[in-house]
Design a protein around this motif. Structure first.
Motif, mmCIF file in Angstrom:
data_model
loop_
_atom_site.group_PDB
_atom_site.id
_atom_site.type_symbol
_atom_site.label_atom_id
_atom_site.label_comp_id
_atom_site.label_asym_id
_atom_site.label_seq_id
_atom_site.Cartn_x
_atom_site.Cartn_y
_atom_site.Cartn_z
ATOM 1 N N ALA A 131 5.287 1.429 -1.864
ATOM 2 C CA ALA A 131 5.544 0.490 -0.773
ATOM 3 C C ALA A 131 6.809 -0.347 -0.918
ATOM 4 N N ALA A 135 0.138 -2.762 -0.082
ATOM 5 C CA ALA A 135 -0.244 -1.382 -0.381
ATOM 6 C C ALA A 135 -1.647 -1.320 -0.988
ATOM 7 N N ASP A 187 1.126 1.340 -6.334
ATOM 8 C CA ASP A 187 1.298 0.626 -5.071
ATOM 9 C C ASP A 187 2.738 0.161 -4.892
#
Length: 283
Positions: free
Chosen positions: A188, A32, A184
């Motif tokens: 993800a 990510a 992130d």
């Protein structure tokens, strides 16, 4: 001894499953970051059943994780990884479970890695339903997108102010780097987020993800002015209840040795499983 109070035995197979889940978590967060940055500086390299990851400068995701259950890396593989971190001005941090192949620790020591710290992995078997505990005045609920920024603020602030009990953490990262890594991971890694409210205000946050029957409990924190009121217990039991309902057979949590987090987890029935040694080689 009552079977319910028997210590949970962690064999190599269970440790490998947990470490594989950890490597997957680091991989997804790093991927990510690479998409977000788009500058080609990040990397992911498979290594000895785990992964060597560089997400971005100063990221807590920059590490070698999950290794030791897929053979001993050869000199060429280690050279490649060490050069990749050095090219980015970063040290190599290796998290090595004590149940991993012992030849790896000897090899890293010969190459100049030094021991910097330890972290403990604790586990709790999940079977049937798990009861939620919500102290008076504390309400835990799934965290929606509308309160994400407040949730993120609480979690990152907790990371910036770790336990003072027990062995100090070796990790120090800029606030912005931690916030970016958490964003992130949430985007993800399939994180399920929870908020703890007190008088209608978000005062705690936590998350967990599942992989191969393992519920990884991550990112729990309480705002400093609201600690010692049962927020962590409420967040923990909510995640355990949902993890059990989702079919996971074990929940795991990583703590600093002797920390308040470890004490709280063991009070909730978690068992010590194994230690990770953190070894570092400067570029």
């Amino acid at each position: 001894m009552n079977p319910q109070h028997m210590p949970l035995f962690c064999d190599i197979e269970l440790a490998e499953r947990i470490e594989r889940a950890e490597a997957q978590l680091i991989t997804k967060g790093s991927e990510a970051a690479h998409r977000r940055k788009g500058d080609g500086t990040g990397f992911l390299k498979p290594m000895s059943g785990g992964v060597a990851a560089f997400a971005e400068d100063d990221s807590p995701l920059n590490k070698v994780a999950g290794i030791g259950f897929g053979g001993v890396p050869d000199a060429a593989a280690l050279d490649e990884i060490e050069h990749a971190f050095a090219d980015r001005g970063a040290p190599v941090l290796v998290e090595l479970a004590h149940l991993a192949d012992p030849a790896i620790g000897a090899l890293l020591t010969e190459r100049g890695y030094r021991l910097t710290s330890y972290e403990n992995v604790l586990g709790l078997p999940l079977a049937g339903e798990y009861a939620r505990v919500e102290p008076d005045g504390i309400d835990v609920r799934p965290s929606g997108d509308e309160e994400f920024e407040r949730w993120l603020e609480v979690v990152v602030d907790g990371f910036a102010h770790p336990d003072t009990q027990g062995v100090p953490s070796h990790e120090e990262f800029p606030y912005e780097a931690v916030a970016a890594a958490v964003r992130d991971l949430v985007s993800a890694a399939g994180m399920r987020r929870y908020s703890a409210l007190r008088d209608g205000t978000v005062v705690g946050g936590a998350s967990f993800r599942t992989a191969e029957g393992v519920a990884q409990l991550t990112g729990a924190a309480t705002a400093p002015g609201h600690r010692r009121r049962g927020v962590q217990t409420a967040l923990l039991t909510a995640r355990l209840a949902d993890a059990a309902a989702s079919g996971c057979d074990i929940a795991v949590i990583t703590t600093q040795p002797g920390s308040k987090s470890q004490e709280n987890a063991q009070r909730q029935g978690f068992h010590f499983l194994y230690t990770r040694a953190v070894l570092m080689k400067q570029s």
